[in-house]
Design a protein around this motif. Structure first.
Motif, mmCIF file in Angstrom:
data_model
loop_
_atom_site.group_PDB
_atom_site.id
_atom_site.type_symbol
_atom_site.label_atom_id
_atom_site.label_comp_id
_atom_site.label_asym_id
_atom_site.label_seq_id
_atom_site.Cartn_x
_atom_site.Cartn_y
_atom_site.Cartn_z
ATOM 1 N N ASN A 1 0.854 -1.183 0.000
ATOM 2 C CA ASN A 1 0.000 0.000 0.000
ATOM 3 C C ASN A 1 0.891 1.233 0.000
ATOM 4 O OD1 ASN A 1 -2.469 -1.305 -0.028
ATOM 5 N ND2 ASN A 1 -2.684 -1.317 2.197
ATOM 6 N N THR B 1 3.783 0.332 2.792
ATOM 7 C CA THR B 1 3.336 -0.682 3.746
ATOM 8 C C THR B 1 3.237 -2.028 3.039
ATOM 9 O OG1 THR B 1 2.029 0.980 4.929
ATOM 10 C CG2 THR B 1 1.541 -1.337 5.391
ATOM 11 N N ARG C 1 2.204 -5.629 2.094
ATOM 12 C CA ARG C 1 0.969 -6.374 2.311
ATOM 13 C C ARG C 1 1.167 -7.879 2.149
ATOM 14 N NH1 ARG C 1 -1.818 -5.369 5.343
ATOM 15 N NH2 ARG C 1 -3.781 -6.031 4.427
ATOM 16 N N ARG D 1 -6.340 -7.472 -0.365
ATOM 17 C CA ARG D 1 -5.500 -6.965 0.724
ATOM 18 C C ARG D 1 -4.771 -5.677 0.361
ATOM 19 N NH1 ARG D 1 -2.448 -12.633 1.289
ATOM 20 N NH2 ARG D 1 -2.975 -12.591 -0.928
ATOM 21 N N VAL D 2 -4.933 -5.226 -0.884
ATOM 22 C CA VAL D 2 -4.229 -4.037 -1.370
ATOM 23 C C VAL D 2 -5.250 -2.940 -1.659
ATOM 24 C CG1 VAL D 2 -2.804 -3.136 -3.256
ATOM 25 C CG2 VAL D 2 -2.359 -5.404 -2.336
ATOM 26 N N PHE E 1 -1.196 2.113 -4.597
ATOM 27 C CA PHE E 1 -0.442 0.917 -4.229
ATOM 28 C C PHE E 1 0.773 0.808 -5.144
ATOM 29 C CE2 PHE E 1 -3.471 -0.682 -7.416
ATOM 30 C CZ PHE E 1 -2.668 -1.453 -8.244
#
Length: 675
Positions: A450, A456, A458, A478-479, A484
């Motif tokens: 992310n 971040t 993932r 999850r993204v 992203f």
């Protein structure tokens, strides 16, 4: 002496969809299980209604999870659900609807084949006895839909009957069951299947003689494909396989929109389960059917693209619920039927890059799926395959299987590169260990983050090629949908000694390194612009490749192509890309070494935050460290450390993890407990 087993990462589909399927299976159980624990209720909010046929297919979905993990959790849930269906149905398995009983008969028989638990077979036999009361000899034993409508003959009560009867014959040798399957098949083909294009019509009214040709549903298409495939496998009659392919082609040509199956079916309730049933049997045809390679590839790509759409666009990341339309996210409530369809698609997609071994001829009996790597006697048993018990197998394109007569890859061996319904008399029930190799490349390793600057981490997975059109969705639930970034790394192997031009088309920014040279550097927020760079490469030599990409907002896509004087422009194919762990080596066979084994020391264990990692008896100075949870999902970004340094794992929650450390080309693992 030490036997060293080089281990390769799972190839793309299992690494992409296995963890997603596991997360959603677990969440579905938690959200939908009834208060008494006996069944899965209608939805995750207000309705606790028990649906017999939904839960019957739920048993099949739990079996999918069991075959993927061989976890006791799935075994327990399967048995609890089997008993719970009886309890919730008035302490009997007998039902008013023949098709409902057929779904449970199919799932019970499959559970028996893969667990050996006779309770499942007893249920299947009980149901078979009652299902036969709905058969009409004057109509070639066609099965009426329910017990109060003797003139209603539907595809949903006959396609599943054929599948079950053919499988019952395979498992028990019941000759009458095979006769009934063939008779019903002939009737359904003459009454409910379009002879021109293979479409499957919903129902026939014997009182009026009318066939309802206006209703064409995905699950009827799926069960007809499954019925034809089962009879082909039992009898070897080519016309059955031809029928399956004709109907599969109808689905491909008429119900695949934007790479996603049956986007026109958006209803919940019973309809929510239709697409999952279609996918189950369409996937079996793609995996087990004696199809031309190009046909098999088309079918597998359609399954992948449907799963990709669901994973990136059809899952609500907040509650892991799924939508009847696999291209849009649901709200706060979803029916269990809809959730099951999504699970079936994800579980199916996770199997596409696995070799499956079967107990019986023509893919009958229990089965076990295995990814690339070395599998000893104990490894086969852990994956559900007994010693000296393989009779048939499926091999995906791009793989080969070396089978050994003894454990630890000893004794005589045979190498197979294609699916076979019969292993041959000289190797039947003789295999004790196997090595599964890629015959060419396996793609690139991908890390998803992310934030547009790898903010971040993932998760990571293997991607077969870089040719993604995510639209307004994301690569994975999850993204983030917007903002992203992705980093792909590995090796690339050219076919010719020439100057190559690489092309990147993406929305938005991109950077490309080949052989550690930055040949495209456009880390800017634009789209619709093609960027290219050139470099001289030598045929057959592997070069480092790294592609970095970010998406800011709006649409998202990324495509990597290459061309040279001899190489036609194309998306760089999986066959020429190698993940870091597989690059430069096809040597899966263990080597016998006289030296003292290298030793991984990781501690403290249990740990709270910092873990010191040391690999002894190695000349490698740097280590690659990765951490996975017990579902196989990577939970931290990969780290490079000096041998003997520490890693900070304070951010991961308490639980059990697998620490994976790579020193050079050797991989070591350790189970770790975070408290």
């Amino acid at each position: 002496m030490l036997i060293c087993l080089p281990v390769l990462s799972a190839q793309a589909q299992q690494s992409v969809y296995g963890p997603v399927a596991e997360a959603i299976q677990a969440n579905t159980h938690n959200l939908f299980i009834s208060s008494n624990g006996n069944y899965y209720k209608q939805n995750n909010s207000g309705s606790s209604t028990f649906h017999y046929w939904w839960n019957s297919n739920g048993l099949d979905a739990l079996t999918d999870g069991y075959l993927r993990t061989h976890s006791q959790t799935y075994l327990q849930r399967m048995k609890t659900l089997l008993n719970g269906i009886r309890t919730s149905n008035g302490n009997t398995y007998i039902n008013h609807f023949y098709d409902d009983m057929e779904w449970l008969a199919i799932s019970s028989l499959r559970a028996y084949e893969n667990t050996g638990d006779a309770d499942y077979l007893n249920v299947a036999n009980t149901l078979w006895t009652d299902i036969q009361t709905g058969m009409h000899p004057e109509r070639s034993y066609a099965v009426q839909w329910n017990k109060s409508q003797p003139n209603s003959f539907n595809a949903c009560s006959n396609g599943p009957a054929i599948i079950f009867a053919a499988r019952l014959h395979q498992v028990t040798g019941n000759a009458v069951a095979l006769q009934r399957a063939q008779s019903i098949y002939a009737w359904q083909k003459s009454v409910l299947v379009d002879p021109v294009n293979g479409a499957v019509w919903d129902g026939y009214d014997a009182a009026t003689g009318n066939t309802n040709t206006s209703w064409i549903f995905s699950y009827n298409i799926g069960t007809w494909i499954g019925a034809a495939l089962e009879l082909y496998q039992v009898t070897g009659t080519q016309s059955y396989l031809d029928d399956a392919v004709k109907t599969a082609e109808y689905a491909m040509n008429n119900h695949l929109s934007g790479g996603v199956f049956f986007t026109n079916e958006t209803g919940a309730g019973d309809g929510g389960l239709f697409k999952g049933i279609f996918i189950r049997y369409f996937t079996l045809l793609a995996r087990e059917g004696a199809l031309p390679a190009a046909t098999k590839a088309r079918y597998e790509n359609a399954i992948r693209s449907s799963a990709q759409a669901l994973n990136g666009r059809g899952i609500n990341a907040g509650n892991l619920l799924m939508n009847p339309n696999w291209t849009t996210k649901p709200g706060a409530t979803t029916d269990y039927s809809t959730q099951l369809s999504g699970i079936m698609l994800l579980e199916a997609a996770a199997t596409l890059d696995q070799v499956f071994f079967y107990k019986h001829l023509n893919f009958g009996g229990y089965s076990g799926g295995f990814s690339a790597g070395s599998h000893t006697h104990n490894g086969l048993i852990a994956g559900g395959v007994a010693n000296d018990d393989i009779t048939s197998f499926t091999v995906p394109a791009g793989f080969e299987v070396q089978m050994f007569e003894h454990d630890n890859f000893a004794g005589a061996s045979t190498t197979r590169t294609a699916t076979q319904g019969w292993i041959g008399g000289d190797w039947n029930d003789r295999v004790s260990s196997v090595i599964i190799n890629h015959t060419a490349g396996d793609g690139l390793s991908a890390e998803y983050f992310n934030g547009i600057n790898f903010n971040t981490f993932r998760f990571s997975r293997d991607d077969e090629a870089i040719n993604f059109v995510w639209g307004n969705g994301s690569p994975d639930y999850r993204v983030n949908t917007d903002s992203f970034s992705v980093r792909w790394t590995g090796k690339i192997q050219p076919r010719y000694t020439e100057v190559y031009t690489f092309y990147v088309n993406s929305d938005n920014g991109r950077r490309l390194w080949i052989n550690n040279q930055l040949i495209i550097d456009k880390w800017i927020d634009d789209w619709g612009v093609e960027y290219s760079g050139t470099i001289s490469l030598t045929a057959g030599q592997q070069y480092d490749i790294r592609l970095e990409y970010f998406e800011h907002n709006g649409g998202a896509d990324c495509k990597l192509e290459w061309a040279s004087a001899s190489q036609a422009r194309e998306v760089v194919p999986k066959s020429q890309l190698y993940t870091p762990l597989s690059a430069g080596s096809m040597a899966y066979r263990p080597q016998i070494m006289e030296a003292t084994p290298a030793l991984l020391i990781a501690g403290p264990n249990p740990f709270r935050d910092v873990v010191k990692i040391t690999v002894e008896n190695t000349m490698e100075e740097t280590l690659q460290v990765r951490l996975y949870n017990m579902s196989g999902m990577e939970v931290t970004a990969p780290q490079q450390i000096l041998n003997g340094q520490t890693v900070n794992l304070s951010a991961v929650p308490a639980g059990v993890y697998i620490l994976r450390v790579m020193a050079g080309k050797k991989i070591y693992t350790r189970r770790m407990l975070k408290y």
